[in-house]
Design an enzyme around this catalytic site. Structure first.
Site: not given
Ligand code: 13P
Length: 250
Positions: A12, A14, A97, A99, A168, A174, A213
């Site tokens: 992803n 983003k 997601h 976010e 997640e 992140g 992560s």
């Molecule tokens: P990271 O791998 O950067 O922690 O992000 C995970 C994520 O939100 C994937 O959708």
């Protein structure tokens, strides 16, 4: 311990990636032909790069979207529809997601509607879930996340493996922190039960990915944890070298 024959490793991107980043897609796609029997591979770049990525991805790498609207089309400025994703050759879409749940106030009902619209367009939704640190510390993680999935998935599945889930934990995204393999296994087993309660035997065919992560150094342990059928990778999917490092853990 259930293990699917092939894991799904999804990236992803983003809100990252300009046209120059398509070089990474090309580099990933070239190398993935070595792993075709081990997994299914997917990158979800920003919508602006889906067409360009698709042109470079070949057969070994799928391209998908990070979101879609719940309606088929219409007056929804700035949104993209599942049909548009399908039109570009996308076969997957991430929905719900954290976010988007947080930043765009998406409810479980909205996420479910997006997943259903994606299915109508022949696109496989990856339905995301995950708890906050406060919820985990309060012992509420399992209850919260399983309810999210019970309410965010379509009412029924018409074929095996029609949807995937991604667990997640928000505090692991992140941050460089990953959930322990014991916590991941406990959650994935609980999610499997939720799926089987809702969909019957077909619930066993839904891939449950872990995200948060994931990187080359921890991928081996996470990918070989009970009921972990793949990974949803953020930061480490932006560069071919680190994404392929995760793939190599298969
Ligand atoms: P990271 O791998 O950067 O922690 O992000 C995970 C994520 O939100 C994937 O959708």
């Amino acid at each position: 311990m259930t293990q699917k024959n092939k894991k799904l490793i999804a990236g992803n991107w983003k809100m990252n990636g300009l046209q120059g980043a398509l070089n990474e897609i090309e580099a990933i796609a070239k190398k993935l032909t070595d792993y075709a029997d081990k997994g299914t591979f997917l990158i979800c770049p920003p919508a602006t790069l889906i067409a360009g990525a698709k042109a470079l991805a070949g057969d070994a790498l799928h391209i998908g979207a990070q979101d879609c609207h719940s309606e088929k089309n219409g007056a929804f400025t700035g949104d993209i529809s599942a049909e548009m994703v399908a039109d570009l050759g996308g076969r997957f879409v991430i929905v719900g997601h954290s976010e988007r749940r947080e930043g765009h106030h998406e409810s479980n009902a909205m996420v479910k509607a997006k997943a259903e619209t994606a299915l109508e367009q022949g696109i496989k939704p990856i339905v995301c879930c995950g708890e906050t640190l406060q919820q985990r510390e309060a012992g509420e993680a399992i209850g919260f996340v399983t309810q999210q999935i019970a309410e965010s998935t379509p009412d029924s599945l018409s074929k095996d493996g029609e949807i995937a889930l991604a667990y997640e934990p928000i505090w692991a995204i992140g941050t460089g922190k990953t959930a322990s393999v014991d916590d991941v296994a406990e959650m994935h087993v609980a999610l499997r039960k939720t799926l089987v309660d809702k969909f019957g035997a077909r619930g066993h065919t839904v891939e449950i990915l872990y995200g948060g992560s994931v990187k080359p150094e921890n991928a081996n342990a996470l990918l070989h944890t009970q009921d972990v059928d793949g990974a949803l990778v953020g930061g480490a999917s932006l560069k071919a070298e680190s994404f392929l490092g995760i793939v190599a853990a298969l």
